[in-house]
Scaffold this motif. Structure first.
Motif, short mmCIF file in Angstrom:
data_model
loop_
_atom_site.label_atom_id
_atom_site.label_comp_id
_atom_site.label_asym_id
_atom_site.label_seq_id
_atom_site.Cartn_x
_atom_site.Cartn_y
_atom_site.Cartn_z
N ASP A 154 -0.05 0.81 -6.73
CA ASP A 154 0.56 -0.29 -7.50
C ASP A 154 1.93 -0.70 -6.97
O ASP A 154 2.33 -1.86 -7.11
N PHE A 155 2.66 0.25 -6.41
CA PHE A 155 4.06 -0.06 -6.09
C PHE A 155 4.39 -0.04 -4.60
O PHE A 155 5.47 -0.44 -4.22
N ILE A 156 3.48 0.40 -3.78
CA ILE A 156 3.75 0.42 -2.33
C ILE A 156 2.72 -0.39 -1.56
O ILE A 156 3.06 -1.27 -0.77
N VAL A 157 1.47 -0.13 -1.84
CA VAL A 157 0.39 -0.79 -1.07
C VAL A 157 0.46 -2.32 -1.15
O VAL A 157 0.25 -2.99 -0.12
N PRO A 158 0.74 -2.92 -2.30
CA PRO A 158 0.74 -4.39 -2.33
C PRO A 158 1.67 -5.03 -1.30
O PRO A 158 1.41 -6.14 -0.83
N TYR A 159 2.75 -4.33 -0.94
CA TYR A 159 3.68 -4.91 0.04
C TYR A 159 3.15 -4.85 1.46
O TYR A 159 3.60 -5.59 2.33
N ILE A 160 2.23 -3.93 1.71
CA ILE A 160 1.86 -3.65 3.10
C ILE A 160 0.36 -3.70 3.36
O ILE A 160 -0.09 -3.40 4.46
N GLU A 161 -0.38 -4.11 2.35
CA GLU A 161 -1.84 -4.07 2.45
C GLU A 161 -2.35 -4.80 3.69
O GLU A 161 -3.27 -4.34 4.38
N ALA A 162 -1.72 -5.94 3.98
CA ALA A 162 -2.19 -6.75 5.10
C ALA A 162 -1.93 -6.07 6.44
O ALA A 162 -2.49 -6.47 7.47
#
Lengths: 397, 181
Positions: free
Chosen positions: A161-169
């Motif tokens: 929720d707090f880390i992956v959304p920034y770097i998913e791409a």
């Protein structure tokens, strides 16, 4: 004082090392480093476990070009959850927060975040030991044991929720790195699928077992000092099994052996009430086992044999109540995970500084093994990523 | 709570000549911090005996940071073993107490500012029988230093019963003796 230390020190110090757990956790606070950015190249991160994800998160903040190569089809590494087994999500991997929970905020280092996570003050009052074929009440242990757990979330959901959304791409899945050649300024990374990547810097965050087993052919080869250090540490077997029962016949924690027997094995074994502190009436009892004692569980031929073995053991503890009230189970054999192959770092921790040292300021290392403090923990892995990125961006080379 | 207060008032109303006020560090398992205040009474008729009986109502507090606060109300009945030629003496006793425990069960961890919010607590009530053994040393005509070891059992609660152990050290001040005695 964390679970690992708790179980270990029970045997050696007779609980003495566990006193004032909350004071100790408060003392072990680490803040993320201030970062000076002297680097503006491209970075490859090998592995999308906690350290890899955190390294990406930090690099993203500084607008550094990076990609994460993950061998499996999912991120998280040894942080993994299931939300379908029962009414609350379950950590199939790392579960306890072995430090002050404010580490969850410190690692994100973002005061603009307007969110909070519910935390259980984990100080289970009912503790028993299984010794000489008898279950014995040792509730006074609870005075020396305190940690924290997620209440209605998990370590996985924290990362997700707090880390992956920034770097998913920036995560590329199913890319198994087979070689790293850092002999030139342009580091070449090749995968088993034949894909080639280049970068100015590489951060290796794969589990210790993968590094030790030589899955990644590193050229020039690792320095002798680092190879020697690798030989001094290892990742033993690890397994977690969660079971639902129709009744609550068990204490909060069951340890095996007496005060002076628990260090007989190099590892941990604990049965525990996984629903402790959760808002539920479900009766979920779990086995967490790492090290020599885990071998018998991870080597069971199939899941039915595994649960039969465990229920037989619990029936001995609880006079047959386990089998009578068993509903279902779920297991996670970490030894059998192809890109994990074990639990977490054991062995001679004196060599860890050598393992953490970057090679030629081009190849950096992060992960639970490389934690600045608190080796074998999620927050330690995340902290190691901050430290590795801080050094990488300082560009001391 | 009301019964405890009545017990205290009863103890204070006993016709006693020796009355001591004790203030001590009261460490659960020695190092968990706490404090205790005690009021020691010796019935007049026994004051000069070699082994005077004592009655000791006590209030104590002990805690583990970020976990629990316990408040103890206890009455200790014991005996002192004195040697007139020595400045120190032993004591032992049995106590019956009540413990009110306030324990943090959960909280919200703010991910922006790192603060703990919405701290939730549970309250537990325990009976607490105990036994104690102490060593006392006169440091002046009016005051003694003392060291006491207490073993007890928190029980009869909705929470699991648990063994307790306290190490206590502090000072007792004689409230009736004049300093020139």
């Amino acid at each position: 004082m964390n679970r690992n230390e708790f179980l270990g020190k029970l045997g050696v110090a007779g609980l003495g090392g566990l006193l004032l757990p909350n004071l100790f956790t408060a003392c072990s606070e680490e803040t993320v480093p201030n970062i000076d950015v002297n680097f503006n190249g491209r970075v490859l991160i090998i592995g999308a476990g906690t350290a890899g994800l955190m390294a990406g998160y930090v690099l993203k903040r500084y607008n550094i070009d990076f990609e994460i190569l993950e061998a499996s089809s999912v991120h998280g590494g040894r942080v993994k959850e299931t939300s379908t087994f029962t009414v609350f999500p379950i950590d199939l991997g790392a579960e306890w927060i072995h430090t002050d929970p404010d580490v969850l905020a410190r690692l994100l280092d973002d005061s603009s975040i307007n969110a909070s996570i519910d935390i259980i003050n984990y100080s289970p009052p009912e503790i028993s030991i299984w010794k000489n074929d008898k279950l014995r009440n040792r509730n006074y242990f609870s005075n020396f044991y305190g940690e924290h757990k997620f209440k209605n979330s998990t370590w996985y959901s924290y990362l997700n929720d707090f880390i992956v959304p920034y770097i998913e791409a920036d995560i590329i899945y199913n890319e198994v790195v087979s070689s790293i050649d850092y002999s030139t300024d342009n580091i070449a990374v090749e995968t088993t699928g034949g894909n080639n990547y280049t970068a100015d810097r590489v951060i290796i965050t794969v589990p210790l077992s993968v590094l030790k087993d030589g899955d990644i052919n590193i050229t020039p080869s690792l320095p002798t000092s680092k190879i020697n250090a690798l030989n001094d540490v290892y990742m033993p077997d690890g397994i977690k099994v969660f079971m639902e029962f129709t009744e609550d016949f068990y204490p909060d924690v069951v340890l095996e052996g007496g005060l002076f027997q628990m260090n007989e094995f190099d590892g941990d074994k604990v049965y525990y009430n996984a629903a402790f502190g959760k808002d539920t009436n479900k009766h979920i009892f779990a086995l967490f086992c790492v090290g020599e004692q885990a071998t018998v569980y991870v080597n069971q031929p199939n899941k039915q044999a595994l649960i039969d073995y465990i229920l037989n053991e619990l029936d001995e503890y609880f006079d047959g109540k386990a089998s009578r009230s068993f509903v279902k189970h779920i297991s996670q054999n970490w030894t059998a995970e192809p890109f994990i192959r074990g639990s977490y770092t054991h062995g001679n921790f004196d060599v860890l500084d050598e393992l953490k040292t970057p090679i030629d300021e081009k190849i950096f290392f992060a992960g639970e093994t490389m934690a600045p403090n608190d080796t074998s923990t999620v927050h330690g892995a995340a902290n190691s990523a901050w430290v590795a990125v801080e050094r990488l961006l300082a560009d001391r080379g | 709570m009301r019964n405890i207060a009545i017990l205290f008032l009863l103890a204070l109303s006993i016709n006693a000549s020796a009355q001591k006020l004790g203030i001590s560090y009261f460490g659960h398992y020695a190092i968990l911090p706490g404090a205790k205040l005690s009021y020691q009474l010796t019935p007049s008729s026994l004051e000069l005996a070699k082994k005077p009986l004592i009655l000791q109502p006590e209030v104590g507090w002990f805690m583990e940071p970020d976990n629990y606060h316990d408040f103890l109300f206890n009455v200790n009945v014991g005996q002192q073993i004195k040697n007139v030629n020595k400045k120190s003496y032993w004591s032992y006793g049995l106590g019956l107490g009540y413990i009110l425990e306030s324990k943090i069960t959960s909280f919200s961890q703010n991910l922006g500012n790192g603060n703990r919010e919405n701290v939730e607590r549970d309250t537990f009530h325990f009976f607490h029988p105990s036994a104690n053994f102490g060593w006392h040393s006169n440091i002046s005509s009016k005051s003694d230093l003392f060291l006491k070891y207490t073993l007890g059992y928190k029980m009869l609660s909705e929470a699991p019963s648990v063994l307790t152990m306290f190490l206590e050290f502090g000072i007792e001040i004689d409230l009736k003796k004049r300093s020139d005695e």
